[in-house]
Write an enzyme that holds these catalytic residues in place. Structure first.
Site, mmCIF file in Angstrom:
data_model
loop_
_atom_site.group_PDB
_atom_site.id
_atom_site.type_symbol
_atom_site.label_atom_id
_atom_site.label_comp_id
_atom_site.label_asym_id
_atom_site.label_seq_id
_atom_site.Cartn_x
_atom_site.Cartn_y
_atom_site.Cartn_z
ATOM 1 N N ARG A 88 0.948 -1.332 -0.047
ATOM 2 C CA ARG A 88 -0.237 -0.036 0.019
ATOM 3 C C ARG A 88 0.863 1.219 -0.121
ATOM 4 O O ARG A 88 0.353 2.310 0.162
ATOM 5 C CB ARG A 88 -0.670 0.001 1.471
ATOM 6 C CG ARG A 88 -2.441 -0.325 1.028
ATOM 7 C CD ARG A 88 -2.987 -0.330 2.221
ATOM 8 N NE ARG A 88 -4.477 -0.043 2.328
ATOM 9 C CZ ARG A 88 -5.375 -1.120 2.648
ATOM 10 N NH1 ARG A 88 -4.960 -2.326 2.438
ATOM 11 N NH2 ARG A 88 -6.617 -0.628 2.712
ATOM 12 N N ARG A 160 -18.050 -2.882 9.418
ATOM 13 C CA ARG A 160 -16.586 -2.181 10.096
ATOM 14 C C ARG A 160 -16.752 -0.973 10.903
ATOM 15 O O ARG A 160 -17.240 -0.201 10.028
ATOM 16 C CB ARG A 160 -15.551 -2.343 9.129
ATOM 17 C CG ARG A 160 -15.005 -3.843 8.891
ATOM 18 C CD ARG A 160 -14.038 -4.163 7.683
ATOM 19 N NE ARG A 160 -13.098 -3.081 7.362
ATOM 20 C CZ ARG A 160 -12.263 -2.832 6.602
ATOM 21 N NH1 ARG A 160 -12.403 -3.705 5.678
ATOM 22 N NH2 ARG A 160 -11.356 -1.892 6.389
HETATM 23 P P1 ADP Z 1 -10.238 -2.130 2.424
HETATM 24 O O1 ADP Z 1 -11.324 -2.996 2.717
HETATM 25 O O2 ADP Z 1 -10.523 -0.604 2.898
HETATM 26 O O3 ADP Z 1 -9.141 -2.010 1.265
HETATM 27 P P2 ADP Z 1 -8.381 -3.392 4.304
HETATM 28 O O4 ADP Z 1 -8.977 -4.408 5.206
HETATM 29 O O5 ADP Z 1 -7.365 -3.803 3.481
HETATM 30 O O6 ADP Z 1 -9.127 -2.054 3.925
HETATM 31 O O7 ADP Z 1 -7.559 -2.646 5.578
HETATM 32 C C1 ADP Z 1 -8.084 -1.875 6.623
HETATM 33 C C2 ADP Z 1 -7.011 -1.044 7.391
HETATM 34 O O8 ADP Z 1 -5.987 -1.941 7.793
HETATM 35 C C3 ADP Z 1 -6.483 0.203 6.542
HETATM 36 O O9 ADP Z 1 -7.103 1.174 6.759
HETATM 37 C C4 ADP Z 1 -4.900 0.414 7.408
HETATM 38 O O10 ADP Z 1 -5.089 0.818 8.571
HETATM 39 C C5 ADP Z 1 -4.639 -1.270 7.824
HETATM 40 N N1 ADP Z 1 -3.764 -1.833 6.612
HETATM 41 C C6 ADP Z 1 -4.311 -2.931 5.897
HETATM 42 N N2 ADP Z 1 -3.322 -3.167 5.025
HETATM 43 C C7 ADP Z 1 -2.339 -2.499 5.160
HETATM 44 C C8 ADP Z 1 -1.061 -2.261 4.752
HETATM 45 N N3 ADP Z 1 -0.540 -2.972 3.541
HETATM 46 N N4 ADP Z 1 -0.401 -1.236 5.095
HETATM 47 C C9 ADP Z 1 -0.778 -0.380 6.144
HETATM 48 N N5 ADP Z 1 -1.836 -0.590 6.673
HETATM 49 C C10 ADP Z 1 -2.463 -1.638 6.282
#
Ligand code: ADP
Ligand code: ADP
Length: 217
Positions: A88, A160
């Site tokens: 990310r 969520r």
């Molecule tokens: P979405 O469904 O919005 O894509 P995720 O479930 O992938 O969300 O991620 C939720 C949260 O978990 C993010 O907002 C961040 O805080 C954290 N997160 C997930 N993946 C990463 C990553 N690769 N790097 C940093 N934070 C992450």
């Protein structure tokens, strides 16, 4: 195959990952799911991640990279995997590149699921997720057969905490600033395929599978 699903929050990565998982017989590895599992288990990692997740910010790269590299070293990932929500940031992408290089491996395909911001907000505000298996549903566009219950395993559906309008706006800003630069990174590596994510779920699925076939040459 080693695949990355790239796309903004709400683009449909989790929804499509199930198909890719069946098609490729490779584990679906979502860093968000790993953080939420760590939090439910009450581990120090989960507690550290919580504040960032609640604010819609990225968990620091060092913590995230360590967790992900450990996960892809597990035996079930030896033949490939589908990464969802990682990398990310450019720092995460560079750390992954380096770890793969050390093992003489490469990413085969980065599938960019492209969706407009207006549609992302609509999707996230109606999203419901299974507490047990994480399957996503949408109140209007992809409802479960029975309200509040997962079709796959009968698990309870929940919304969520970070799918509120304010946090969603933050997450979209973070995507624009920190994650979107990965599009250029993987275009330069000649592995990026752009898929129109703003179609029916089945059409997106067909386009994703077609993009995988092309990558086989
Ligand atoms: P979405 O469904 O919005 O894509 P995720 O479930 O992938 O969300 O991620 C939720 C949260 O978990 C993010 O907002 C961040 O805080 C954290 N997160 C997930 N993946 C990463 C990553 N690769 N790097 C940093 N934070 C992450
Ligand atoms: P991501 O993992 O990229 O954050 P999800 O797969 O959780 O995204 O999808 C976000 C929301 O949008 C969910 O409510 C899901 O049911 C819904 N959704 C996914 N794909 C589509 C689509 N092609 N059309 C309409 N709604 C969709």
């Amino acid at each position: 195959m080693r695949i990355i699903l790239l796309g903004a929050p709400g683009a449909g990565k989790g929804t499509q990952a199930a198909t890719l998982h069946e098609h490729l017989n490779a584990p679906h590895i979502a860093t968000g799911d790993l953080f939420r599992a760590a939090l439910s288990a009450g581990t120090p990692l989960g507690l550290e991640a919580k504040g960032y997740m609640d604010r819609g910010e990225l968990v620091p790269d060092d913590v995230t990279v360590r967790m992900l590299l450990e996960r892809i070293s597990q035996p079930d990932a030896s033949g490939g995997y589908i990464l969802d929500g990682f990398p990310r940031s450019l720092a995460q992408a560079h750390a992954l590149d380096e770890a793969l290089r050390a093992r003489n491996e490469t990413i085969d395909r980065v599938l960019l699921v492209d969706v407009s911001e207006e549609e992302l907000v609509r999707r996230l505000s109606g999203r419901w997720i299974c507490r047990a298996c994480q399957t996503p549903y949408h109140a209007i566009s992809n409802p479960p057969r029975a309200e509040g219950v997962c079709d796959a395993d009968g698990g309870e559906l929940y919304q969520r905490d970070d799918d509120t309008l304010e946090t969603v706006r933050n997450r979209l800003g973070v995507y624009r600033d920190q994650t979107a630069p990965l599009i250029d990174h993987y275009t330069e590596q000649r592995v990026l395929a752009r898929i129109n994510g703003e179609q029916e779920i089945d059409s997106v699925r067909a386009d994703l599978l077609a993009a995988l076939t092309q990558s086989h040459g």
